[in-house]
Scaffold this motif. Structure first.
Motif, short mmCIF file in Angstrom:
data_model
loop_
_atom_site.label_atom_id
_atom_site.label_comp_id
_atom_site.label_asym_id
_atom_site.label_seq_id
_atom_site.Cartn_x
_atom_site.Cartn_y
_atom_site.Cartn_z
N ASP A 116 0.80 -1.22 0.00
CA ASP A 116 0.00 0.00 0.00
C ASP A 116 0.84 1.27 0.00
O ASP A 116 0.30 2.38 0.03
CB ASP A 116 -0.97 0.01 1.18
CG ASP A 116 -0.26 -0.07 2.52
OD1 ASP A 116 0.98 0.02 2.58
OD2 ASP A 116 -0.97 -0.24 3.54
N GLY A 117 2.15 1.14 -0.03
CA GLY A 117 3.02 2.30 -0.07
C GLY A 117 3.35 2.91 1.29
O GLY A 117 4.20 3.79 1.38
N LYS A 118 2.70 2.44 2.35
CA LYS A 118 2.94 3.02 3.67
C LYS A 118 4.34 2.74 4.20
O LYS A 118 4.84 3.47 5.05
CB LYS A 118 1.90 2.51 4.67
CG LYS A 118 0.51 3.05 4.40
CD LYS A 118 -0.51 2.49 5.36
CE LYS A 118 -1.89 3.01 5.02
NZ LYS A 118 -2.93 2.32 5.77
N LYS A 120 7.84 -2.34 -1.37
CA LYS A 120 7.20 -1.33 -0.52
C LYS A 120 6.07 -0.59 -1.23
O LYS A 120 5.16 -0.07 -0.59
CB LYS A 120 8.25 -0.34 -0.03
CG LYS A 120 9.31 -0.99 0.85
CD LYS A 120 10.29 0.04 1.35
CE LYS A 120 11.28 -0.56 2.34
NZ LYS A 120 12.01 0.49 3.06
N SER A 121 6.19 -0.51 -2.54
CA SER A 121 5.19 0.20 -3.32
C SER A 121 5.26 -0.31 -4.76
O SER A 121 6.31 -0.77 -5.20
CB SER A 121 5.44 1.70 -3.26
OG SER A 121 4.40 2.41 -3.88
N ILE A 122 4.17 -0.17 -5.46
CA ILE A 122 4.11 -0.65 -6.84
C ILE A 122 3.08 0.18 -7.61
O ILE A 122 2.04 0.53 -7.07
CB ILE A 122 3.76 -2.15 -6.86
CG1 ILE A 122 3.89 -2.75 -8.25
CG2 ILE A 122 2.40 -2.40 -6.27
CD1 ILE A 122 3.86 -4.27 -8.26
N ASN A 182 0.19 8.14 -11.89
CA ASN A 182 0.13 6.80 -11.29
C ASN A 182 1.03 6.64 -10.06
O ASN A 182 0.61 6.08 -9.06
CB ASN A 182 0.49 5.74 -12.33
CG ASN A 182 -0.59 5.60 -13.37
OD1 ASN A 182 -1.69 5.17 -13.07
ND2 ASN A 182 -0.30 6.01 -14.59
N ILE A 183 2.25 7.11 -10.13
CA ILE A 183 3.21 6.87 -9.05
C ILE A 183 2.84 7.58 -7.75
O ILE A 183 2.93 6.97 -6.68
CB ILE A 183 4.65 7.21 -9.50
CG1 ILE A 183 5.04 6.34 -10.71
CG2 ILE A 183 5.64 7.00 -8.35
CD1 ILE A 183 6.36 6.73 -11.36
N PRO A 184 2.39 8.83 -7.77
CA PRO A 184 2.08 9.50 -6.49
C PRO A 184 1.01 8.81 -5.66
O PRO A 184 0.98 8.95 -4.44
CB PRO A 184 1.60 10.89 -6.92
CG PRO A 184 2.21 11.11 -8.25
CD PRO A 184 2.25 9.75 -8.90
N ARG A 185 0.16 8.03 -6.28
CA ARG A 185 -0.92 7.34 -5.55
C ARG A 185 -0.39 6.32 -4.55
O ARG A 185 -1.11 5.93 -3.64
CB ARG A 185 -1.83 6.61 -6.54
CG ARG A 185 -2.59 7.51 -7.45
CD ARG A 185 -3.48 6.69 -8.36
NE ARG A 185 -3.95 7.53 -9.45
CZ ARG A 185 -4.12 7.12 -10.68
NH1 ARG A 185 -3.89 5.86 -11.01
NH2 ARG A 185 -4.55 7.93 -11.60
N VAL A 186 0.85 5.88 -4.74
CA VAL A 186 1.37 4.80 -3.90
C VAL A 186 2.61 5.21 -3.10
O VAL A 186 3.42 4.37 -2.70
CB VAL A 186 1.66 3.54 -4.75
CG1 VAL A 186 0.36 2.97 -5.32
CG2 VAL A 186 2.64 3.83 -5.88
N VAL A 187 2.71 6.51 -2.84
CA VAL A 187 3.82 7.04 -2.04
C VAL A 187 3.22 7.97 -0.99
O VAL A 187 2.32 8.76 -1.30
CB VAL A 187 4.82 7.80 -2.94
CG1 VAL A 187 5.93 8.44 -2.12
CG2 VAL A 187 5.42 6.87 -3.98
N PRO A 188 3.69 7.90 0.25
CA PRO A 188 3.16 8.80 1.29
C PRO A 188 3.25 10.28 0.88
O PRO A 188 4.15 10.68 0.13
CB PRO A 188 4.06 8.52 2.50
CG PRO A 188 4.52 7.10 2.29
CD PRO A 188 4.70 6.98 0.79
N ASP A 189 2.31 11.07 1.36
CA ASP A 189 2.20 12.48 0.98
C ASP A 189 3.41 13.33 1.32
O ASP A 189 3.61 14.38 0.73
CB ASP A 189 0.95 13.11 1.64
CG ASP A 189 -0.34 12.54 1.06
OD1 ASP A 189 -0.31 11.99 -0.06
OD2 ASP A 189 -1.38 12.66 1.74
N ASP A 190 4.22 12.91 2.31
CA ASP A 190 5.37 13.72 2.71
C ASP A 190 6.65 13.34 1.98
O ASP A 190 7.74 13.81 2.31
CB ASP A 190 5.59 13.65 4.22
CG ASP A 190 5.92 12.24 4.70
OD1 ASP A 190 5.55 11.26 4.02
OD2 ASP A 190 6.55 12.13 5.77
#
Length: 173
Positions: free
Chosen positions: A10-12, A74-76, A87-95
């Motif tokens: 989930d990218g967390k 960790k993310s995909i 697409n990529i920003p959806r699976v990376v934390p906002d900070d």
């Protein structure tokens, strides 16, 4: 579909300093085809450009499931319509942000032809097309070599194309 919570990607778990790996595409993967149809004639699509433009999308499921047995993904993100920027920003934390180094892989020539014929900017190309990267995964630095080796066994090209930096949830190319 039910997945074990601890196995969900989930990218967390993404952290500053993690590495972005790009997995090669087989072509545009059906993205941007409204534009492609305007730029290439029927005879071109049946001829010299057809094989490249009409190659079916690579299905990444089996390689990714095998890879998950060897490394912590960790993310995909599948690079579909919306390209890198959507697409990529959806699976990376906002900070955090994703810094992509486009010179680290060879963009297939077909994308250069599309860009010249359409007269569009690099930013629009990376927003519309996968630019030769069909999927990106984020792994820790210690898993980079194992990731490339595992993907190679599936005959998938992969490149280390970027890193995770402090930011505000954006992709920088």
């Amino acid at each position: 579909v039910i997945a074990e919570k601890k196995k969900m990607i989930d990218g967390k778990a993404v952290n500053k300093g993690d590495i972005v790996i790009g997995i090669g595409s087989s072509g545009p993967h059906s993205n941007g085809f409204s534009l492609i149809r305007k730029l290439f004639s029927r005879s071109e699509l049946k001829g010299r450009f057809g094989k490249v433009l009409l190659t079916p999308t690579i299905i990444y499921v089996k390689p990714i499931l095998k890879l998950m047995e060897k490394v912590k993904i960790k993310s995909i993100a599948h690079i579909t319509g919306g390209g890198f920027y959507d697409n990529i920003p959806r699976v990376v934390p906002d900070d955090l942000s994703v810094l992509i180094y486009k010179e680290l892989w060879d963009v297939p020539k077909i994308f250069n032809i599309i860009q010249k014929r359409a007269g569009i900017s690099d930013r629009d190309m990376y927003r519309t097309f996968n630019m030769g990267i069909g999927m990106v995964i984020v792994v820790g630095k210690s898993d980079v070599k194992k990731t490339h080796t595992a993907l190679e066994k599936f005959k998938l090209k992969s490149w280390t194309i970027g890193e995770i930096i402090k930011g505000s949830g954006e992709v920088l190319i």
